[in-house]
Design an enzyme around this catalytic site. Structure first.
Site, PDB file in Angstrom:
ATOM      1  N   TRP A  26       0.831  -1.204   0.000  1.00  0.00           N
ATOM      2  CA  TRP A  26       0.000   0.000   0.000  1.00  0.00           C
ATOM      3  C   TRP A  26       0.867   1.256   0.000  1.00  0.00           C
ATOM      4  O   TRP A  26       1.950   1.263   0.560  1.00  0.00           O
ATOM      5  CB  TRP A  26      -0.899   0.025   1.241  1.00  0.00           C
ATOM      6  CG  TRP A  26      -2.098  -0.865   1.096  1.00  0.00           C
ATOM      7  CD1 TRP A  26      -2.137  -2.212   1.322  1.00  0.00           C
ATOM      8  CD2 TRP A  26      -3.403  -0.479   0.691  1.00  0.00           C
ATOM      9  NE1 TRP A  26      -3.397  -2.686   1.089  1.00  0.00           N
ATOM     10  CE2 TRP A  26      -4.200  -1.643   0.700  1.00  0.00           C
ATOM     11  CE3 TRP A  26      -3.980   0.734   0.329  1.00  0.00           C
ATOM     12  CZ2 TRP A  26      -5.549  -1.630   0.361  1.00  0.00           C
ATOM     13  CZ3 TRP A  26      -5.314   0.758  -0.004  1.00  0.00           C
ATOM     14  CH2 TRP A  26      -6.089  -0.419   0.013  1.00  0.00           C
ATOM     15  N   SER A  60       0.340  -3.248   5.798  1.00  0.00           N
ATOM     16  CA  SER A  60       1.077  -3.135   7.059  1.00  0.00           C
ATOM     17  C   SER A  60       0.688  -4.210   8.062  1.00  0.00           C
ATOM     18  O   SER A  60       1.512  -4.646   8.863  1.00  0.00           O
ATOM     19  CB  SER A  60       0.866  -1.748   7.671  1.00  0.00           C
ATOM     20  OG  SER A  60       1.463  -0.765   6.860  1.00  0.00           O
ATOM     21  N   GLU A  62       0.331  -7.196   7.544  1.00  0.00           N
ATOM     22  CA  GLU A  62       1.061  -8.423   7.235  1.00  0.00           C
ATOM     23  C   GLU A  62       2.576  -8.300   7.432  1.00  0.00           C
ATOM     24  O   GLU A  62       3.317  -9.237   7.135  1.00  0.00           O
ATOM     25  CB  GLU A  62       0.779  -8.860   5.793  1.00  0.00           C
ATOM     26  CG  GLU A  62      -0.627  -9.356   5.559  1.00  0.00           C
ATOM     27  CD  GLU A  62      -1.656  -8.236   5.391  1.00  0.00           C
ATOM     28  OE1 GLU A  62      -2.819  -8.459   5.726  1.00  0.00           O
ATOM     29  OE2 GLU A  62      -1.286  -7.128   4.951  1.00  0.00           O
ATOM     30  N   HIS A  98     -10.142   2.153  13.293  1.00  0.00           N
ATOM     31  CA  HIS A  98      -9.340   1.202  12.523  1.00  0.00           C
ATOM     32  C   HIS A  98      -7.841   1.467  12.682  1.00  0.00           C
ATOM     33  O   HIS A  98      -7.061   0.541  12.882  1.00  0.00           O
ATOM     34  CB  HIS A  98      -9.750   1.277  11.050  1.00  0.00           C
ATOM     35  CG  HIS A  98      -8.987   0.368  10.153  1.00  0.00           C
ATOM     36  ND1 HIS A  98      -9.211  -0.990  10.125  1.00  0.00           N
ATOM     37  CD2 HIS A  98      -7.996   0.604   9.279  1.00  0.00           C
ATOM     38  CE1 HIS A  98      -8.393  -1.548   9.258  1.00  0.00           C
ATOM     39  NE2 HIS A  98      -7.642  -0.606   8.720  1.00  0.00           N
TER      40      HIS A  98
END
Length: 120
Positions: A26, A60, A62, A98
């Site tokens: 990302w 992030s 992972e 989140h």
């Protein structure tokens, strides 16, 4: 010379180190620039470019999984082990909870890999 960590400036010793960089896919434009600057600084510290391996993970969340795969590879292949892992990801703070959840999880899980698998 780095007064807080003088051993960091030992270029001859650093040339032997193998470093893994685990990075999130990302925000690729930013991550690319961060990775390039990171590698530039590692080389300044004496790490050989050919001793820097890079591994991409989806996001992030992972990063710890990528670091754990390197640690497991070290156990199976100790003669070609990575000495340390640097994780690179970007978390943008939005209006929702989140961010806090992912941020705390990533931080804790990367630390858990470091502690349980003995991989700085």
């Amino acid at each position: 010379m780095n007064k807080a960590f003088p051993e960091v400036d030992n270029i001859e010793r650093n040339a032997k180190f193998k470093i893994g960089i685990v990075y999130a896919a990302w925000h690729k434009d930013y991550i690319i620039r961060i990775r390039e600057k990171l590698k530039e600084n590692l080389v300044k510290l004496g790490i050989k470019l050919e001793n820097i391996s890079e591994y991409e993970v989806p996001g992030s969340a992972e990063l710890s999984y990528g670091a754990s795969l390197i640690a497991k590879r070290n156990i199976k292949n100790p003669e070609n082990k990575i000495d340390g892992v640097i994780t690179v990801g970007i978390l943008l703070k939005g209006d929702k909870f989140h961010f806090e959840g992912v941020n705390g999880g990533v931080f804790a899980n990367v630390g858990n890999v470091r502690d349980t698998m003995n991989l700085p």
